[in-house]
Motif scaffolding. Structure first.
Motif, mmCIF file in Angstrom:
data_model
loop_
_atom_site.group_PDB
_atom_site.id
_atom_site.type_symbol
_atom_site.label_atom_id
_atom_site.label_comp_id
_atom_site.label_asym_id
_atom_site.label_seq_id
_atom_site.Cartn_x
_atom_site.Cartn_y
_atom_site.Cartn_z
ATOM 1 N N ALA A 1 -1.691 -0.937 -11.545
ATOM 2 C CA ALA A 1 -2.677 -0.170 -12.384
ATOM 3 C C ALA A 1 -3.479 -1.275 -13.314
ATOM 4 N N GLU B 1 -7.020 -6.663 -8.414
ATOM 5 C CA GLU B 1 -7.149 -4.904 -8.418
ATOM 6 C C GLU B 1 -5.958 -4.372 -8.040
ATOM 7 N N ALA B 2 -5.753 -3.152 -8.506
ATOM 8 C CA ALA B 2 -4.434 -2.262 -8.097
ATOM 9 C C ALA B 2 -4.375 -2.427 -6.830
ATOM 10 N N GLY B 3 -3.160 -2.739 -6.353
ATOM 11 C CA GLY B 3 -3.069 -2.674 -4.682
ATOM 12 C C GLY B 3 -3.096 -4.352 -4.239
ATOM 13 N N ASP C 1 0.640 -1.256 0.086
ATOM 14 C CA ASP C 1 -0.138 0.028 -0.003
ATOM 15 C C ASP C 1 0.850 1.279 0.089
ATOM 16 N N LEU D 1 2.452 2.601 -6.870
ATOM 17 C CA LEU D 1 0.811 2.188 -6.840
ATOM 18 C C LEU D 1 0.100 3.472 -6.531
ATOM 19 N N ARG E 1 -6.560 -3.643 -13.903
ATOM 20 C CA ARG E 1 -7.157 -5.110 -13.232
ATOM 21 C C ARG E 1 -6.896 -6.530 -14.302
ATOM 22 N N ARG F 1 -2.825 4.225 -9.519
ATOM 23 C CA ARG F 1 -4.173 4.611 -8.907
ATOM 24 C C ARG F 1 -4.594 6.277 -9.399
#
Length: 344
Positions: free
Chosen positions: A183, A239-241, A51, A56, A185, A60
């Motif tokens: 970035a 997903e991103a993250g 995170d 990231l 999916r 995002r």
């Protein structure tokens, strides 16, 4: 270690793959718990692992923010740019004759690659371009410093995958894989290693060997055993993250679900020696007469894949040789004997 929880993120669009069981999901583990996940040998989605990454946050924000961030880290090394024609619809697979792949590969400056990907983003009937397997420790060392991976040794370097709506045909790796989406999916359709006979894998001489069966448009008349593979499949939407731990040998079909996607992955723990032994077994065993094949099958089952105490426990330990726990010198001597045998 607590059992991982299961979450069910919805897919980006309805898909026949929705019915596949979902991969287990858990929050970021402690290093000891991650070691237990690796040892268990099952895929797991990890949330909250990175995170604090600068990359990231940029991913995002927007594709432009991420490409600007990466361009600012550029040290001038050329990067691998893959590109598939518009008629491939983003599918990175074999050409019809299976001798070549459906995409081209060239090395270009990073800014040129990023500009090419941006120019194609969202265009209908356009080629699909992607940077793949870019070693970040060599090309962008500051990326590694700014985006650390706490679960892995510092000598395991990350690689960058960035581009359009790529569909990478089912393949596997001889390494463990930790895939971190920064970035967009991605959907990973995963098949256990034991499904290899049902995946219709292409020639070994053109690595990586790919499955000929497309899980997004399956042709069960042409590939009837593929039904069994699909019944055993699992799916993960990343997903991103999010990060996906993918154990070595698991087959995976990867779909980027938007016009711009970026991922960083780590490979570790692979060993080419079993693969070389596999090739040697093809050379030495496959064309034997049935009786000889049956004999060597039982020898492998007893002494390679069976319990060594059951197969050789009656032999004094000092006399077991290759059937026992070999010391480094004994292993080296056996390698020399094998090398000499294959030179003859």
């Amino acid at each position: 270690m607590a059992e991982p929880t299961r979450l069910d993120p919805p897919p980006a669009a309805p898909s026949p793959l929705d019915a596949s069981p979902r991969v287990a999901v858990r929050r970021v583990p402690a290093p000891a718990d991650f070691a237990a996940i690796v040892a268990a040998g099952h895929p797991v989605v990890l949330k909250g692992l990175f995170d604090d990454w600068v990359a990231l946050a940029a991913g995002r924000a927007s594709p432009g923010h991420l490409t600007s961030y990466l361009a600012g880290l550029d040290r001038g090394a050329p990067v691998p740019l893959m590109e598939a024609s518009a008629r491939s619809k983003g599918r990175f697979a074999y050409r019809a004759d299976m001798r070549e792949f459906s995409f081209t590969k060239r090395r270009v400056p990073l800014r040129e690659a990023l500009a090419r990907i941006a120019a194609l983003e969202g265009r209908e009937d356009a080629p699909t371009a992607a940077i793949q397997m870019l070693p970040l420790a060599e090309a962008m060392p500051d990326f590694v410093a700014q985006n650390p991976m706490p679960l892995l040794s510092a000598d395991i370097g990350p690689k960058l995958w960035l581009g359009g709506a790529v569909r990478t045909q089912t393949h596997n790796d001889r390494d463990h894989n930790l895939a971190c989406v920064i970035a967009g999916r991605r959907r990973f359709l995963l098949f256990p290693p034991e499904q290899v006979a049902n995946l219709y894998i292409g020639p070994l001489g053109n690595p990586p060997p790919l499955s000929l069966a497309d899980p997004e448009m399956p042709d069960f008349e042409r590939f009837p055993r593929f039904r069994e593979a699909m019944a055993a499949a699992r799916v993960a939407w990343i997903e991103a993250g999010d990060a996906l731990f993918l154990p070595r040998y698991w087959w995976h079909h990867v779909t980027s679900l938007g016009p711009f996607n970026a991922m960083v992955n780590y490979w570790w723990g692979g060993d080419d020696e079993p693969y070389h032994v596999f090739l040697a077994a093809l050379l030495a065993l496959r064309d034997l007469q049935p009786g000889a094949r049956a004999y060597w099958r039982t020898m492998f089952e007893a002494h390679v894949f069976g319990d060594p105490e059951t197969s050789a426990g009656h032999i004094p330990e000092s006399l077991r040789g290759a059937l026992g726990a070999m010391r480094p010198g004994e292993r080296a001597d056996l390698r020399r004997r094998l090398a000499a045998a294959f030179r003859s």
